[in-house]
Design a protein around this motif. Sequence first.
Motif, PDB file in Angstrom:
ATOM      1  N   THR A   1      -5.944   0.648  -8.665  1.00 39.63           N
ATOM      2  CA  THR A   1      -6.349   1.905  -8.424  1.00 39.63           C
ATOM      3  C   THR A   1      -7.390   2.326  -9.298  1.00 39.63           C
ATOM      4  O   THR A   1      -7.449   1.875 -10.605  1.00 39.63           O
ATOM      5  CB  THR A   1      -5.183   2.795  -8.842  1.00 39.63           C
ATOM      6  OG1 THR A   1      -4.270   2.444  -7.997  1.00 39.63           O
ATOM      7  CG2 THR A   1      -5.712   4.416  -8.283  1.00 39.63           C
TER       8      THR A   1
ATOM      9  N   LYS B   1       1.278   9.483  -5.698  1.00 43.70           N
ATOM     10  CA  LYS B   1       1.602  11.112  -5.425  1.00 43.70           C
ATOM     11  C   LYS B   1       2.623  11.500  -6.336  1.00 43.70           C
ATOM     12  O   LYS B   1       3.271  12.936  -5.858  1.00 43.70           O
ATOM     13  CB  LYS B   1       1.864  10.928  -3.889  1.00 43.70           C
ATOM     14  CG  LYS B   1       0.715  10.807  -2.946  1.00 43.70           C
ATOM     15  CD  LYS B   1       1.124  10.562  -1.358  1.00 43.70           C
ATOM     16  CE  LYS B   1       0.143  10.081  -0.557  1.00 43.70           C
ATOM     17  NZ  LYS B   1       0.643   9.951   0.912  1.00 43.70           N
TER      18      LYS B   1
ATOM     19  N   ASP C   1       0.722   4.087  -2.889  1.00 36.40           N
ATOM     20  CA  ASP C   1       0.197   5.479  -2.403  1.00 36.40           C
ATOM     21  C   ASP C   1       1.400   6.583  -2.875  1.00 36.40           C
ATOM     22  O   ASP C   1       1.310   7.556  -3.488  1.00 36.40           O
ATOM     23  CB  ASP C   1       0.101   5.360  -1.014  1.00 36.40           C
ATOM     24  CG  ASP C   1      -1.258   4.781  -0.783  1.00 36.40           C
ATOM     25  OD1 ASP C   1      -2.072   4.382  -1.439  1.00 36.40           O
ATOM     26  OD2 ASP C   1      -1.255   4.631   0.501  1.00 36.40           O
TER      27      ASP C   1
ATOM     28  N   ASP D   1       0.907  -1.143  -0.011  1.00 38.50           N
ATOM     29  CA  ASP D   1       0.078   0.115  -0.173  1.00 38.50           C
ATOM     30  C   ASP D   1       0.970   1.258  -0.068  1.00 38.50           C
ATOM     31  O   ASP D   1       0.549   2.088  -0.794  1.00 38.50           O
ATOM     32  CB  ASP D   1      -1.148   0.151   1.067  1.00 38.50           C
ATOM     33  CG  ASP D   1      -2.062  -0.956   1.298  1.00 38.50           C
ATOM     34  OD1 ASP D   1      -2.249  -1.452  -0.045  1.00 38.50           O
ATOM     35  OD2 ASP D   1      -2.688  -1.466   2.005  1.00 38.50           O
ATOM     36  N   TYR D   2       1.927   1.270   0.674  1.00 33.90           N
ATOM     37  CA  TYR D   2       2.940   2.611   0.842  1.00 33.90           C
ATOM     38  C   TYR D   2       3.455   2.607  -0.577  1.00 33.90           C
ATOM     39  O   TYR D   2       3.462   3.847  -0.883  1.00 33.90           O
ATOM     40  CB  TYR D   2       3.990   2.156   1.742  1.00 33.90           C
ATOM     41  CG  TYR D   2       5.319   2.745   1.313  1.00 33.90           C
ATOM     42  CD1 TYR D   2       5.750   4.055   1.574  1.00 33.90           C
ATOM     43  CD2 TYR D   2       6.398   1.672   0.948  1.00 33.90           C
ATOM     44  CE1 TYR D   2       6.921   4.359   1.251  1.00 33.90           C
ATOM     45  CE2 TYR D   2       7.437   2.328   0.673  1.00 33.90           C
ATOM     46  CZ  TYR D   2       7.875   3.519   0.661  1.00 33.90           C
ATOM     47  OH  TYR D   2       9.248   4.001   0.408  1.00 33.90           O
TER      48      TYR D   2
END
Length: 356
Positions: free
Chosen positions: A213, A90, A86, A82-83
């Motif tokens: 996503t 970004k 994410d 997940d890190y």
Amino acid sequence: MSGGVDSSVAAAILVEQGYDVIGVTMQLWDYSQNESSCDPNSKFDTCCSLDDVADARLVAHKLGIPFYVFDYQDDFKENVVDYFTDEYLKGRTPNPCVACNTFLKFDHLLDRAQRLGCDYVATGHYAQIHYDEVYGQYKLVKGLDSKKDQSYFLFSMTQDRLSKVLFPVGNLTKTEVRIIAEKYGLVNAAKKESMEICFIPNNDYAKFIAERTSEEDLIKGDIRHEDGRLLSKHDGIHQFTVGQRKGLKISSEYPLYVTRIDSETGTVFAGEDKYLYRSGFSFKKFHMIRNFGNSIDFEVKIRYRSQPCAAILEKNGETVSLKFVTQQKSVTPGQIAVLYLGDEVVGGGFIDKVFV
């Protein structure tokens, strides 16, 4: 025990030294349940696959030690996968291996080992731990084999963790490790090394992220030259990283590179080589293993394979920044910057805001 030769030899060395050794493989990613993993055309040149678990079990049997598989799939998804996703969404470039070491191997696994009554957790990392008698502190030092040194990935280690960790192959070369594996007749003595991210088939991280996503969460926008010209459009900033040249699909007289990414507007900036150089950056989540204050003698690595360069550490309240003595190329937000004093890892953190 990842199933590779390094952790296998680490176990063999500890058995030879008289330790009571327990072999453990961390089940991090269910290859059988992830759709890309079942594709016969997918290539997982990684550690921790199903075949690797089998190899680790065979090695443990050969060494005469008990062997267990601990399920950390949920923790791995939360702290690593997940890190990773994410950060790319970004417009930043993450390092999943650092996250895995920090939150899985030397956090969850170390805690579980202590609850089971174990004195240490040992791994196959090419790094060394020395004890400084003068200051009464542990030092994290580069591995003897400069080509295999993995101290960069361990910058988040603390004094407490260093006191409970062993790196049995840190003072060996890779050639010596393979010789020891052959001596013990280990099944993976000649096994090739894993080079890719363990949960991404074919190293296609952009596809991996897009599949997990929703379309509305992908930040799309323009590709603009550093001089302001519109060059093209793109389908998501997750496809790009600073310094990238391939995949821009832009014709130009000179090679163009991704120079920076604006996640607010979705703009990917590109330019010639000269636009890649930066003077420094600020840290996010800065951490020091041993506090040396500020020193011009620090050297920093801004990515795993980069050459160390001289830098000055500056602290202003809660903000920690680093200024290069000589401008450096492709300083990438989200990547890890690690400080060294000679062969010792002093600390490091995540690259946050980059200075022109």
